[in-house]
Design a protein around this motif. Structure first.
Motif, PDB file in Angstrom:
ATOM      1  N   ARG A 126       0.833  -1.211   0.000  1.00  0.00           N
ATOM      2  CA  ARG A 126       0.000   0.000   0.000  1.00  0.00           C
ATOM      3  C   ARG A 126       0.861   1.251   0.000  1.00  0.00           C
ATOM      4  O   ARG A 126       2.058   1.203   0.302  1.00  0.00           O
ATOM      5  N   ARG A 137      -4.906  -1.606   4.149  1.00  0.00           N
ATOM      6  CA  ARG A 137      -4.512  -2.904   3.568  1.00  0.00           C
ATOM      7  C   ARG A 137      -5.660  -3.470   2.739  1.00  0.00           C
ATOM      8  O   ARG A 137      -5.442  -4.121   1.718  1.00  0.00           O
ATOM      9  N   ASN A 140      -0.965  -8.773   1.644  1.00  0.00           N
ATOM     10  CA  ASN A 140      -2.119  -8.102   2.259  1.00  0.00           C
ATOM     11  C   ASN A 140      -3.299  -7.979   1.299  1.00  0.00           C
ATOM     12  O   ASN A 140      -3.098  -7.951   0.090  1.00  0.00           O
ATOM     13  N   LEU A 157       4.939 -10.451  13.553  1.00  0.00           N
ATOM     14  CA  LEU A 157       5.332  -9.068  13.256  1.00  0.00           C
ATOM     15  C   LEU A 157       4.666  -8.083  14.224  1.00  0.00           C
ATOM     16  O   LEU A 157       5.327  -7.214  14.804  1.00  0.00           O
ATOM     17  N   ARG A 166       6.503  -5.785  17.075  1.00  0.00           N
ATOM     18  CA  ARG A 166       6.386  -4.316  17.165  1.00  0.00           C
ATOM     19  C   ARG A 166       5.963  -3.908  18.588  1.00  0.00           C
ATOM     20  O   ARG A 166       6.519  -2.976  19.175  1.00  0.00           O
ATOM     21  N   HIS A 180      -4.831  -8.760  11.085  1.00  0.00           N
ATOM     22  CA  HIS A 180      -3.723  -7.837  10.803  1.00  0.00           C
ATOM     23  C   HIS A 180      -4.295  -6.531  10.264  1.00  0.00           C
ATOM     24  O   HIS A 180      -4.143  -6.190   9.095  1.00  0.00           O
ATOM     25  N   GLY A 218       2.283  -0.774  10.788  1.00  0.00           N
ATOM     26  CA  GLY A 218       2.536  -0.909   9.354  1.00  0.00           C
ATOM     27  C   GLY A 218       2.405   0.427   8.656  1.00  0.00           C
ATOM     28  O   GLY A 218       3.244   0.817   7.821  1.00  0.00           O
ATOM     29  N   ALA A 219       1.378   1.199   9.032  1.00  0.00           N
ATOM     30  CA  ALA A 219       1.122   2.494   8.388  1.00  0.00           C
ATOM     31  C   ALA A 219       2.244   3.482   8.694  1.00  0.00           C
ATOM     32  O   ALA A 219       2.611   4.299   7.841  1.00  0.00           O
ATOM     33  N   VAL A 264       4.777   2.750   6.180  1.00  0.00           N
ATOM     34  CA  VAL A 264       4.311   3.133   4.836  1.00  0.00           C
ATOM     35  C   VAL A 264       4.468   4.648   4.663  1.00  0.00           C
ATOM     36  O   VAL A 264       4.892   5.132   3.608  1.00  0.00           O
ATOM     37  N   SER A 290       6.186  -0.698   1.754  1.00  0.00           N
ATOM     38  CA  SER A 290       5.887  -0.951   3.168  1.00  0.00           C
ATOM     39  C   SER A 290       7.068  -1.677   3.812  1.00  0.00           C
ATOM     40  O   SER A 290       8.095  -1.918   3.178  1.00  0.00           O
ATOM     41  N   ALA A 291       6.881  -2.044   5.082  1.00  0.00           N
ATOM     42  CA  ALA A 291       7.958  -2.650   5.870  1.00  0.00           C
ATOM     43  C   ALA A 291       8.544  -3.877   5.178  1.00  0.00           C
ATOM     44  O   ALA A 291       7.816  -4.605   4.505  1.00  0.00           O
TER      45      ALA A 291
HETATM   46  C1  LMR Z   1       2.955  -4.263   7.809  1.00  0.00           C
HETATM   47  O1  LMR Z   1       2.238  -4.340   8.816  1.00  0.00           O
HETATM   48  O2  LMR Z   1       4.069  -3.752   7.825  1.00  0.00           O
HETATM   49  C2  LMR Z   1       2.465  -4.823   6.519  1.00  0.00           C
HETATM   50  O3  LMR Z   1       1.202  -5.365   6.674  1.00  0.00           O
HETATM   51  C3  LMR Z   1       2.514  -3.832   5.412  1.00  0.00           C
HETATM   52  C4  LMR Z   1       1.505  -2.714   5.574  1.00  0.00           C
HETATM   53  O4  LMR Z   1       0.888  -2.334   4.568  1.00  0.00           O
HETATM   54  O5  LMR Z   1       1.327  -2.189   6.667  1.00  0.00           O
END
Ligand code: LMR
Length: 313
Positions: free
Chosen positions: A87, A93, A125, A152, A156, A180, A218-219, A222, A229-230
């Motif tokens: 994204r 997502r 995603n 993941l 975090r 997620h 995740g955002a 981004v 993304s990550a």
């Molecule tokens: C994340 O959490 O890093 C991945 O799902 C990618 C994203 O779009 O956030």
């Protein structure tokens, strides 16, 4: 001599795919095939060559092959799917559903044909919906297909807790349940640092900020990367799952696994603690939740259900 080395198929030669290949070789998990579609041939062949050249420096005997032919992926023991579009800032997502589902249809059909015995980890995603589609299309046994995100998201959460306390990450025990998405459920009541409950160490307002940051983890990346993304943490998280399967470690890792009545949910992939060993998902562990936690988890489940409802196979 019989070839006993394991084979790891990485579907998608982008940033996560490249990091996966490097980690798999560094951990000597097996030989790697880094696959992508023909337009990305140079990318996968280049990354494979580059990693093989570092293996001489570091003394790793696992090899990476870059390929655009599924025949090279055939017979993989583990397949990790990162193929798909990331994204961009401002997108959710879920906005990726249609574009990534198109790609997943093709990937899943090829897995069915070429790697029916693999343990398959999905990273694409929207994660929970993609793993649902993958399972249906590829016809894999339920214990052999998972989504990666719980490791993941939990990583975090632990990272932000350790940062807030200025303590070693090694002493942080924590867990994130659910889909997620932005309503995933970091479980504060079950989290400890060196055996001390988190709620005794961090005031409520700071904890709420950590929960929010985890949910939007995740955002945040981004928005920093802008065009993707990550990739480091998703790669390490996937490799932890692959390693537990290949080495029969039986680690307890949160994964999007197929629920059949656990947590009162049925027929959906959803992030819960699992035990991963040579049998794939060997156990799904049910955490005892209070009413408030159950309500949060149900909210997350409703979001996953809504997205899965839009999946056209
Ligand atoms: C994340 O959490 O890093 C991945 O799902 C990618 C994203 O779009 O956030």
């Amino acid at each position: 001599m019989a070839h006993t080395k394991k084979k790891i198929g990485l579907i998608g030669g982008g940033q996560i795919g490249g990091n996966l290949a490097l980690l798999a070789v560094q951990k000597q998990l097996g030989d790697v095939v880094l696959y992508d579609i023909p337009v990305a041939e140079g990318l996968v062949k280049g990354k494979a060559l580059d990693i093989n050249q570092l293996s001489a420096v570091d003394g790793y005997d696992c090899r990476v092959t870059g390929s655009t032919d599924w025949k090279d992926v055939a017979g993989s023991d583990v397949v990790i799917i990162t193929a798909g579009v990331p994204r961009k800032p401002g997108m959710s997502r879920e906005d990726l559903l249609d574009v990534n589902l198109k790609i997943m249809r093709d990937v899943a059909a090829n897995i069915k044909q070429h790697c029916p015995n693999a343990f398959v980890i999905n990273v694409a995603n929207p994660l929970d919906a993609m793993v649902f589609a993958l399972h249906k299309i590829a016809g894999l046994p339920k214990n052999m297909v998972v989504g990666m995100a719980g490791v993941l998201d939990t990583s975090r959460f632990k990272c932000f807790i350790a940062e807030a306390l200025g303590c070693s990450i090694r002493d942080v025990e924590a867990l994130v349940l659910g889909g997620h998405g932005d309503d995933m459920v970091p479980l504060v009541r079950h989290s400890t640092v060196g055996g001390v409950p988190l709620t005794q160490l961090i005031p409520a307002d700071k904890l709420n900020a950590i929960i929010e940051r985890t949910r939007k983890g995740g955002a945040e990346l981004v928005n920093l990367y802008k065009t993707g993304s990550a990739y480091f943490a998703p790669a390490s998280s996937s490799i932890a799952m692959a390693e537990s399967y290949l080495l029969d470690r039986k680690r307890v890792l949160p994964a999007a696994a197929l629920l059949e009545g656990q947590y009162g949910m049925n027929g959906y992939f959803f992030g819960v603690p699992t035990q991963i060993g040579a049998g794939g998902v060997e156990k799904i562990i049910e955490v005892q939740l209070n009413d408030a936690e159950k309500a949060e988890l149900n909210k997350s489940f409703e979001s996953v259900k809504k997205t899965v409802g839009e999946v056209k196979l």
